[in-house]
Design a protein around this motif. Structure first.
Motif, mmCIF file in Angstrom:
data_model
loop_
_atom_site.group_PDB
_atom_site.id
_atom_site.type_symbol
_atom_site.label_atom_id
_atom_site.label_comp_id
_atom_site.label_asym_id
_atom_site.label_seq_id
_atom_site.Cartn_x
_atom_site.Cartn_y
_atom_site.Cartn_z
ATOM 1 N N PRO A 280 55.937 20.972 2.598
ATOM 2 C CA PRO A 280 54.922 20.817 3.466
ATOM 3 C C PRO A 280 54.895 19.326 3.482
ATOM 4 N N THR A 281 55.971 18.846 2.814
ATOM 5 C CA THR A 281 56.282 17.223 3.280
ATOM 6 C C THR A 281 57.143 16.649 4.227
ATOM 7 N N ALA A 282 57.766 17.837 4.997
ATOM 8 C CA ALA A 282 59.064 17.552 6.288
ATOM 9 C C ALA A 282 58.160 17.176 7.098
ATOM 10 N N THR A 283 59.311 16.148 8.057
ATOM 11 C CA THR A 283 58.630 15.337 8.882
ATOM 12 C C THR A 283 58.515 16.589 10.151
ATOM 13 N N CYS A 284 59.155 16.550 9.834
ATOM 14 C CA CYS A 284 59.324 17.942 11.698
ATOM 15 C C CYS A 284 60.170 19.665 10.873
ATOM 16 N N THR A 285 59.692 20.501 11.618
ATOM 17 C CA THR A 285 60.006 21.581 11.276
ATOM 18 C C THR A 285 62.219 21.938 11.179
ATOM 19 N N LYS A 286 62.347 22.929 10.599
ATOM 20 C CA LYS A 286 63.819 23.532 11.087
ATOM 21 C C LYS A 286 64.188 22.987 12.232
ATOM 22 N N PRO A 287 65.620 22.983 12.666
ATOM 23 C CA PRO A 287 65.699 23.428 14.586
ATOM 24 C C PRO A 287 65.670 25.039 14.571
ATOM 25 N N LEU A 288 64.961 24.978 15.502
ATOM 26 C CA LEU A 288 65.337 26.567 16.354
ATOM 27 C C LEU A 288 65.161 26.428 17.567
ATOM 28 N N SER A 289 66.236 27.559 17.900
ATOM 29 C CA SER A 289 67.712 28.027 18.813
ATOM 30 C C SER A 289 66.586 28.341 19.792
ATOM 31 N N ALA A 290 66.478 28.480 21.433
ATOM 32 C CA ALA A 290 65.439 29.056 22.603
ATOM 33 C C ALA A 290 65.673 30.233 22.037
ATOM 34 N N ASN A 291 67.153 30.724 21.318
ATOM 35 C CA ASN A 291 66.862 32.199 21.964
ATOM 36 C C ASN A 291 65.945 32.620 20.833
ATOM 37 N N GLU A 292 65.792 32.528 19.504
ATOM 38 C CA GLU A 292 65.260 32.611 18.509
ATOM 39 C C GLU A 292 63.592 32.711 18.238
ATOM 40 N N ILE A 293 63.333 31.764 19.355
ATOM 41 C CA ILE A 293 62.226 31.224 20.289
ATOM 42 C C ILE A 293 61.632 32.487 20.863
ATOM 43 N N LEU A 503 41.983 15.408 8.921
ATOM 44 C CA LEU A 503 43.200 14.838 10.608
ATOM 45 C C LEU A 503 43.780 13.084 9.731
ATOM 46 N N LEU A 504 42.597 12.273 9.320
ATOM 47 C CA LEU A 504 43.254 10.738 8.700
ATOM 48 C C LEU A 504 43.730 10.885 7.764
ATOM 49 N N GLU A 505 43.364 11.759 6.245
ATOM 50 C CA GLU A 505 44.436 12.168 5.345
ATOM 51 C C GLU A 505 45.708 13.128 5.687
ATOM 52 N N SER A 506 45.717 13.606 6.115
ATOM 53 C CA SER A 506 47.358 14.016 6.861
ATOM 54 C C SER A 506 48.079 13.140 7.313
ATOM 55 N N TYR A 507 47.180 12.473 8.394
ATOM 56 C CA TYR A 507 48.041 11.366 9.024
ATOM 57 C C TYR A 507 48.645 10.357 7.653
ATOM 58 N N VAL A 508 47.817 9.591 6.891
ATOM 59 C CA VAL A 508 47.911 9.160 5.633
ATOM 60 C C VAL A 508 49.422 9.354 4.895
ATOM 61 N N ASN A 509 49.078 10.775 4.422
ATOM 62 C CA ASN A 509 50.117 11.671 3.495
ATOM 63 C C ASN A 509 51.257 11.434 3.710
ATOM 64 N N SER A 510 51.095 11.695 5.372
ATOM 65 C CA SER A 510 53.002 12.016 5.980
ATOM 66 C C SER A 510 53.519 10.786 5.970
ATOM 67 N N THR A 511 52.625 9.980 6.623
ATOM 68 C CA THR A 511 53.518 8.031 6.460
ATOM 69 C C THR A 511 54.025 8.154 5.668
ATOM 70 N N ALA A 512 52.870 7.812 4.383
ATOM 71 C CA ALA A 512 53.545 8.063 2.599
ATOM 72 C C ALA A 512 54.944 8.277 2.245
#
Length: 514
Positions: A280-293, A503-512
């Protein structure tokens, strides 16, 4: 924790649990962790009422307790936090989301758990089945198995989770430390394991009879000692999972508005594939290949593989950077940039606020400073193509509202004005925090106004027959419309402001966390 947050938390507690609970909860917010004797002494509330208030707060997850800090065996201390109480503001959104995903059954399950704090699965299934049966045609009823199936789906998708096993909260007695973090499969392996419940039957329709009969039925239900195999296993709403769903939906909607529906469906697929594997606190998702998508895309879209590659390239090249490329294996590895997406959504929110309050030209200056970072007044005038006098007035107005900052860069140590650069800039994170506090203040004002209007409407309902006959039809109609429509508008305004808050809470928490 600010004064606006404390004020809003107090109003939410008062509206949902009453004045006494609100007084105890607000006191704990201001004072921090305290034992029972201190709470009674400082609030002036009786022992019995303080105990009941603490039990209510603990039951609904807004208060936690642990053993005293002074010495082993010292009295239990209670503490609460704004984050837990502010979730009450989002209850309507949790219920509506459950209805959208799982229909009326899911809606009532979430509603019951939010009202009670936590419940066993069998008790929830019985209550929801009875409520659904009550609204069905005569002769029809809801089967327990259908409600159990919806309950299991909510658990499988992690919208429900088991309550953390802990010693019961008995005010005034020593207790083991309680974790303030929500239960996770790592800390609590049975967090999402549904017990085998032996529950057979259908919902019962409540008969319209006298109050005395209702009381006898309630006593009979209470005395019923039938077991279903899930005694002592309580369930609660997983608020964090709902918040992740809200975040994903905001990103998907933004992609649809910026590009098109197909692009948003590709991002939706990537987010759905990463739900379990991404923290939940990750800055990006796990990498996914184009084949999987490609294999996971809904068949109804019929997107050929070359077209998918073009869309992925388009998403990667887009300035909003919702999607990034993480490698070349498997036809290309792609991630959803969660932190950058939230930053862009927060930026769009700030720009919208400036435009609504100060007009399109001020919004143009604000966007320009966000993109160029630092500009002198003459540069602002030239880039924004606004006359010098108007640009100066707009900059000073934004500066007075703390939406724009002024940075001095001296050429010499004496800070002489003639040898100093004066650069205008926008610091997005502090500006977002300031706007967040304004949103808390706005919601608190809306709640106070709604409480006032509900009190006034009760007074307006006490018309005598003579008064109604003497008054004109028009004035009565206006009064009725005011009583019915105005509170609805206040509720709608609260929900809209809460979307901005999220939205603002999510952004502030994500930045922290990043």
């Amino acid at each position: 924790m600010t004064a606006q947050e404390v004020r809003l938390c107090g109003l939410l507690l008062q509206e949902h649990f009453g004045e006494v609970v609100a007084k105890v909860g607000t006191h704990l917010l201001k004072s921090g962790a305290q034992n029972l004797r201190t709470i009674i002494h400082e609030t002036g509330i009786s022992l019995d009422l303080v105990k009941k208030s603490l039990c209510v707060l603990v039951q609904h997850g807004t208060c936690v307790f642990s053993s005293g800090r002074k010495a082993p065996g010292s009295p239990t201390e209670y503490r609460t936090s704004c984050d837990r109480i502010l979730r009450i503001l989002r209850y309507p959104r949790y219920i509506y989301t459950a209805k959208t995903l799982y229909g009326d059954t899911g809606e009532l399950i979430i509603e019951e758990l939010l009202q009670r704090g936590d419940m066993t699965m069998s008790s929830t299934v019985k209550t929801v089945a009875d409520r659904l049966t009550q609204n069905m045609e005569e002769g029809r009823s809801m089967d327990y198995s259908e409600v159990s199936s919806a309950f299991s789906k909510l658990v499988e998708t992690h919208f429900l989770q088991r309550s953390t096993p802990a010693t019961p909260a008995i005010p005034g007695t020593p207790a083991a430390p309680v974790s303030t973090a929500p239960p996770t499969p790592e800390s609590f392996p049975d967090c999402y394991r549904v017990p085998h419940v032996t529950l057979i039957g259908r919902g019962k329709r409540r008969l319209s009879n006298e109050d005395g009969e209702d009381q006898r039925n309630a006593k009979k239900t209470k005395m019923d000692s039938e077991t279903h195999g899930d005694e002592g296993i309580y369930w609660q709403v997983n608020f964090e999972r709902f918040h992740l769903h809200f975040r994903d939906q905001a990103i998907i909607s933004a992609v649809a508005n910026k590009l098109d529906q197909t692009s948003s469906e590709i991002v939706r697929t990537m987010l759905r594939m990463s739900e379990v594997t991404t923290s939940p606190t990750a800055t990006c998702t796990k990498p996914l290949s184009a084949n999987e998508i490609f294999r996971s895309l809904p068949s109804s879209y019929n997107i050929p593989r070359p077209i998918l590659d073009q869309y992925l390239t388009l998403l990667v090249d887009d300035p909003m950077e919702f999607v990034g490329k993480a490698g070349e294996s498997g036809g290309g590895m792609y991630v959803v940039n969660l932190h950058k997406a939230l930053a862009n959504l927060a930026r769009a929110t700030l720009e919208s606020v400036v435009q609504e309050r100060f007009g399109s030209r001020s919004a143009r200056i604000f966007r320009l400073l966000l993109r160029k970072r630092h500009l002198e007044q003459k540069q602002v005038e030239d880039f924004a193509m606004i006359p010098a006098k108007e640009a100066k007035d707009m900059l000073y107005t934004l500066l007075s509202q703390n939406l724009v900052q002024l940075q001095e860069i001296p050429k010499t140590p004496d800070y002489a004005p003639s040898r100093t650069f004066y650069l205008y800039t926008v610091n997005q994170l502090p500006t977002a925090r300031m706007l967040l506090q304004n949103c808390y203040k706005t919601v608190a004002n809306l709640i106070e106004r709604r409480l006032f209007e509900s009190k006034e409407s009760k007074n307006k309902r006490t018309f005598s027959t003579g008064d109604i006959i003497e008054s004109s039809f028009w004035s009565v109609g206006v009064t009725i419309l005011t009583i019915v429509l105005f509170p609805c508008r206040l509720d709608s305004a609260e929900n809209q402001v809460d979307e901005t808050i999220f939205l603002l809470e999510s952004y502030v928490n994500s930045t922290a966390t990043s």
